[in-house]
Design a protein around this motif. Structure first.
Motif, PDB file in Angstrom:
ATOM      1  N   LYS A   1     -21.465 -52.381   9.357  1.00 23.61           N
ATOM      2  CA  LYS A   1     -20.256 -52.872   8.700  1.00 23.61           C
ATOM      3  C   LYS A   1     -19.019 -52.602   9.555  1.00 23.61           C
ATOM      4  CE  LYS A   1     -21.983 -52.427   3.966  1.00 23.61           C
ATOM      5  NZ  LYS A   1     -21.807 -51.764   2.660  1.00 23.61           N
ATOM      6  N   ARG A   2     -19.014 -51.473  10.263  1.00 22.23           N
ATOM      7  CA  ARG A   2     -17.853 -51.130  11.079  1.00 22.23           C
ATOM      8  C   ARG A   2     -17.728 -52.034  12.294  1.00 22.23           C
ATOM      9  NH1 ARG A   2     -18.771 -46.119  11.318  1.00 22.23           N
ATOM     10  NH2 ARG A   2     -19.740 -45.970  13.377  1.00 22.23           N
ATOM     11  N   PHE A   3     -18.857 -52.402  12.883  1.00 26.15           N
ATOM     12  CA  PHE A   3     -18.820 -53.225  14.100  1.00 26.15           C
ATOM     13  C   PHE A   3     -18.908 -54.727  13.825  1.00 26.15           C
ATOM     14  CE2 PHE A   3     -20.301 -49.160  15.914  1.00 26.15           C
ATOM     15  CZ  PHE A   3     -19.373 -49.034  16.937  1.00 26.15           C
ATOM     16  N   ALA A   4     -19.204 -55.110  12.593  1.00 23.08           N
ATOM     17  CA  ALA A   4     -19.351 -56.538  12.279  1.00 23.08           C
ATOM     18  C   ALA A   4     -18.086 -57.345  12.574  1.00 23.08           C
ATOM     19  CB  ALA A   4     -19.778 -56.711  10.827  1.00 23.08           C
ATOM     20  N   PRO A   5     -16.875 -56.872  12.181  1.00 18.98           N
ATOM     21  CA  PRO A   5     -15.669 -57.668  12.494  1.00 18.98           C
ATOM     22  C   PRO A   5     -15.474 -57.873  13.989  1.00 18.98           C
ATOM     23  CG  PRO A   5     -15.189 -56.000  10.842  1.00 18.98           C
ATOM     24  CD  PRO A   5     -16.547 -55.694  11.370  1.00 18.98           C
ATOM     25  N   TYR A   6     -15.765 -56.833  14.794  1.00 20.17           N
ATOM     26  CA  TYR A   6     -15.594 -56.956  16.241  1.00 20.17           C
ATOM     27  C   TYR A   6     -16.605 -57.930  16.837  1.00 20.17           C
ATOM     28  CZ  TYR A   6     -12.854 -52.735  15.459  1.00 20.17           C
ATOM     29  OH  TYR A   6     -11.936 -51.834  14.995  1.00 20.17           O
ATOM     30  N   MET A   7     -17.815 -57.930  16.306  1.00 22.76           N
ATOM     31  CA  MET A   7     -18.816 -58.871  16.786  1.00 22.76           C
ATOM     32  C   MET A   7     -18.422 -60.310  16.472  1.00 22.76           C
ATOM     33  SD  MET A   7     -21.029 -56.995  18.280  1.00 22.76           S
ATOM     34  CE  MET A   7     -22.373 -58.164  18.511  1.00 22.76           C
ATOM     35  N   LEU A   8     -17.792 -60.523  15.320  1.00 25.28           N
ATOM     36  CA  LEU A   8     -17.350 -61.860  14.947  1.00 25.28           C
ATOM     37  C   LEU A   8     -16.187 -62.332  15.819  1.00 25.28           C
ATOM     38  CD1 LEU A   8     -17.493 -61.551  11.050  1.00 25.28           C
ATOM     39  CD2 LEU A   8     -19.060 -62.824  12.514  1.00 25.28           C
ATOM     40  N   LEU A   9     -15.414 -61.388  16.360  1.00 23.52           N
ATOM     41  CA  LEU A   9     -14.278 -61.750  17.209  1.00 23.52           C
ATOM     42  C   LEU A   9     -14.691 -62.098  18.637  1.00 23.52           C
ATOM     43  CD1 LEU A   9     -11.579 -59.122  16.155  1.00 23.52           C
ATOM     44  CD2 LEU A   9     -11.481 -61.594  15.800  1.00 23.52           C
ATOM     45  N   ILE A  10     -15.894 -61.681  19.033  1.00 22.50           N
ATOM     46  CA  ILE A  10     -16.320 -61.885  20.426  1.00 22.50           C
ATOM     47  C   ILE A  10     -16.295 -63.356  20.837  1.00 22.50           C
ATOM     48  CG2 ILE A  10     -18.329 -61.749  21.955  1.00 22.50           C
ATOM     49  CD1 ILE A  10     -18.908 -59.003  20.800  1.00 22.50           C
ATOM     50  N   PRO A  11     -16.829 -64.316  20.046  1.00 22.04           N
ATOM     51  CA  PRO A  11     -16.777 -65.726  20.481  1.00 22.04           C
ATOM     52  C   PRO A  11     -15.358 -66.236  20.700  1.00 22.04           C
ATOM     53  CG  PRO A  11     -18.332 -65.456  18.683  1.00 22.04           C
ATOM     54  CD  PRO A  11     -17.599 -64.170  18.800  1.00 22.04           C
TER      55      PRO A  11
ATOM     56  N   ILE B   1     -12.662 -64.436  21.419  1.00 20.88           N
ATOM     57  CA  ILE B   1     -12.097 -63.780  22.597  1.00 20.88           C
ATOM     58  C   ILE B   1     -12.665 -64.379  23.874  1.00 20.88           C
ATOM     59  CG2 ILE B   1     -11.967 -61.590  23.839  1.00 20.88           C
ATOM     60  CD1 ILE B   1     -11.934 -60.194  21.122  1.00 20.88           C
ATOM     61  N   ALA B   2     -13.952 -64.697  23.862  1.00 17.32           N
ATOM     62  CA  ALA B   2     -14.581 -65.298  25.052  1.00 17.32           C
ATOM     63  C   ALA B   2     -13.972 -66.662  25.367  1.00 17.32           C
ATOM     64  CB  ALA B   2     -16.087 -65.427  24.823  1.00 17.32           C
ATOM     65  N   ILE B   3     -13.731 -67.458  24.321  1.00 12.58           N
ATOM     66  CA  ILE B   3     -13.121 -68.775  24.528  1.00 12.58           C
ATOM     67  C   ILE B   3     -11.704 -68.634  25.080  1.00 12.58           C
ATOM     68  CG2 ILE B   3     -12.305 -70.849  23.340  1.00 12.58           C
ATOM     69  CD1 ILE B   3     -14.671 -70.525  21.428  1.00 12.58           C
ATOM     70  N   LEU B   4     -10.943 -67.679  24.537  1.00  8.58           N
ATOM     71  CA  LEU B   4      -9.581 -67.467  25.027  1.00  8.58           C
ATOM     72  C   LEU B   4      -9.575 -67.006  26.482  1.00  8.58           C
ATOM     73  CD1 LEU B   4      -7.828 -65.750  21.984  1.00  8.58           C
ATOM     74  CD2 LEU B   4      -7.331 -67.993  22.940  1.00  8.58           C
ATOM     75  N   LEU B   5     -10.482 -66.087  26.819  1.00  9.56           N
ATOM     76  CA  LEU B   5     -10.540 -65.612  28.199  1.00  9.56           C
ATOM     77  C   LEU B   5     -10.939 -66.723  29.167  1.00  9.56           C
ATOM     78  CD1 LEU B   5     -12.195 -62.100  27.734  1.00  9.56           C
ATOM     79  CD2 LEU B   5      -9.806 -62.608  28.289  1.00  9.56           C
ATOM     80  N   PHE B   6     -11.855 -67.567  28.720  1.00  3.17           N
ATOM     81  CA  PHE B   6     -12.287 -68.666  29.581  1.00  3.17           C
ATOM     82  C   PHE B   6     -11.208 -69.737  29.706  1.00  3.17           C
ATOM     83  CE2 PHE B   6     -14.356 -72.803  30.200  1.00  3.17           C
ATOM     84  CZ  PHE B   6     -15.037 -72.550  31.386  1.00  3.17           C
ATOM     85  N   GLY B   7     -10.544 -70.057  28.579  1.00  6.06           N
ATOM     86  CA  GLY B   7      -9.565 -71.136  28.595  1.00  6.06           C
ATOM     87  C   GLY B   7      -8.218 -70.742  29.158  1.00  6.06           C
ATOM     88  N   LEU B   8      -7.814 -69.482  28.941  1.00  2.00           N
ATOM     89  CA  LEU B   8      -6.496 -69.037  29.387  1.00  2.00           C
ATOM     90  C   LEU B   8      -6.565 -68.061  30.554  1.00  2.00           C
ATOM     91  CD1 LEU B   8      -4.822 -68.443  25.896  1.00  2.00           C
ATOM     92  CD2 LEU B   8      -4.632 -70.450  27.353  1.00  2.00           C
ATOM     93  N   GLY B   9      -7.645 -67.298  30.634  1.00  2.00           N
ATOM     94  CA  GLY B   9      -7.731 -66.274  31.675  1.00  2.00           C
ATOM     95  C   GLY B   9      -7.734 -66.848  33.077  1.00  2.00           C
ATOM     96  N   TYR B  10      -8.557 -67.864  33.309  1.00  2.00           N
ATOM     97  CA  TYR B  10      -8.649 -68.425  34.655  1.00  2.00           C
ATOM     98  C   TYR B  10      -7.330 -69.027  35.137  1.00  2.00           C
ATOM     99  CZ  TYR B  10      -9.834 -71.571  38.466  1.00  2.00           C
ATOM    100  OH  TYR B  10      -9.840 -72.241  39.657  1.00  2.00           O
ATOM    101  N   PRO B  11      -6.631 -69.869  34.330  1.00  2.00           N
ATOM    102  CA  PRO B  11      -5.338 -70.391  34.809  1.00  2.00           C
ATOM    103  C   PRO B  11      -4.323 -69.304  35.125  1.00  2.00           C
ATOM    104  CG  PRO B  11      -6.117 -71.655  32.930  1.00  2.00           C
ATOM    105  CD  PRO B  11      -7.014 -70.469  33.045  1.00  2.00           C
ATOM    106  N   VAL B  12      -4.296 -68.250  34.302  1.00  2.00           N
ATOM    107  CA  VAL B  12      -3.333 -67.173  34.550  1.00  2.00           C
ATOM    108  C   VAL B  12      -3.677 -66.441  35.844  1.00  2.00           C
ATOM    109  CG1 VAL B  12      -2.468 -64.968  33.688  1.00  2.00           C
ATOM    110  CG2 VAL B  12      -2.752 -66.891  32.117  1.00  2.00           C
ATOM    111  N   ILE B  13      -4.964 -66.155  36.046  1.00  2.00           N
ATOM    112  CA  ILE B  13      -5.378 -65.474  37.278  1.00  2.00           C
ATOM    113  C   ILE B  13      -5.067 -66.347  38.494  1.00  2.00           C
ATOM    114  CG2 ILE B  13      -7.384 -64.627  38.564  1.00  2.00           C
ATOM    115  CD1 ILE B  13      -8.586 -63.777  35.866  1.00  2.00           C
TER     116      ILE B  13
END
Length: 319
Positions: free
Chosen positions: A25-35, A37-49
């Motif tokens: 129960k404690r880690f469930a919210p973080y696991m749900l956020l992973i997809p 966060i991954a999309i944001l890192l892929f979509g925004l991370g590369y252009p910023v870098i």
């Protein structure tokens, strides 16, 4: 499970199972956020870098076409930007523009929201449909219509103002001088942004307790006192985030300014940060300096956001 079975189950096993359930129960919210966060890192991370790397390089047309490697120039691009008085003039102009339009938009949107709380159902529905149509209209189409309205030869604005006794607006060029150019730009930006503020504020106003307002009215509180002491403190979190979003959006305004420049002058006096960075970086084929300017805008946006987040954290601690 029967009572005898529970008695035969070791207590350690029961505790272990309970701990595992709590851990899940404690880690469930973080696991749900992973997809997300991954999309944001892929979509925004590369252009910023890519922009960060490019800002330390001399990146021009040859590098864009792949004909030559981009040489490393250190902080030369940042120094060039920092010592460019024209850039700082654009920064000041952009800040004044975004602050003025954001606060005017907020004021008009709040008035529309308050109006929707006191008018009848039919009038409110008509107003909401009108706001939705203005909000849903594509930026290019809306800006084109406004350019037609402000046209110096056949524009309806000049025609109507010229009908006022003592006012001569015949063939007045609204987008020919920087001062009137940004007045027109402000009108367009505010017109397209008011619906978002109005609907957001109206949704917040529906959460204000009617009983408290009625009690305050019975105690003799005026409408202004009810607004300042009851309504506004209740909806302040919504107003704060809406104002922050408006400041960020108006700081990065690009399409409206570009279309107005296409219809008038393209000089640097008519630029805001979005168009100036585009002209310097993309059209001017100096991607290194353009990236340095873009990172400055990113830092400015983060600074505005951090100020709001810090104020929220202070309010949470006080409460």
């Amino acid at each position: 499970m029967t009572t005898s079975t529970l008695q035969r189950t070791p207590r350690a096993t029961i505790n272990r199972t309970a701990d595992q359930n709590r851990r899940r129960k404690r880690f469930a919210p973080y696991m749900l956020l992973i997809p997300a966060i991954a999309i944001l890192l892929f979509g925004l991370g590369y252009p910023v870098i890519w922009q960060i790397v490019t800002s330390f390089q001399k990146y021009g047309a040859l590098q864009q076409l792949g004909g030559q490697a981009a040489p490393f120039v250190g902080f030369d691009n940042y120094i060039a930007v920092a010592t460019n008085p024209e850039f700082w003039g654009v920064v000041v102009r952009s800040l004044v523009f975004c602050i003025a339009t954001a606060f005017i938009t907020l004021a008009i949107g709040m008035l529309f929201a308050l109006l929707m709380t006191v008018i009848g159902k039919a009038a409110r529905l008509t107003l909401q449909i009108g706001l939705l149509l203005a909000w849903a209209m594509p930026v290019v189409a809306a800006t084109t219509v406004w350019i037609w309205l402000f046209d110096r030869r056949r524009g309806a604005i000049n025609y109507l103002l010229d009908m006022i006794p003592g006012v001569n607006m015949n063939r007045f060029d609204w987008i020919g001088t920087p001062s009137t150019f940004f007045i027109v730009a402000s009108v367009i930006v505010i017109w397209m942004s008011v619906p978002f503020v109005a609907f957001s504020a109206y949704a917040a106003l529906t959460q204000v307790s009617e009983e408290v307002l009625e009690a305050a009215a019975l105690d003799g509180a005026s409408g202004w006192k009810r607004f300042t002491n009851i309504i506004f403190p209740t909806i302040r979190p919504v107003v704060s985030i809406v104002l922050l979003l408006q400041l960020i959006w108006d700081l990065r305004v690009f399409t409206q300014i570009t279309l107005l420049q296409d219809a008038g002058s393209k000089g640097s006096d008519f630029d805001l940060l979005g168009t100036y960075i585009y002209k310097s970086g993309v059209a001017g084929l100096d991607f290194g300096q353009g990236s340095a300017m873009a990172l400055f805008v990113l830092a400015l946006t983060i600074a505005l956001s951090w100020f709001y987040i810090r104020s929220l954290l202070k309010e949470d601690k006080q409460s």
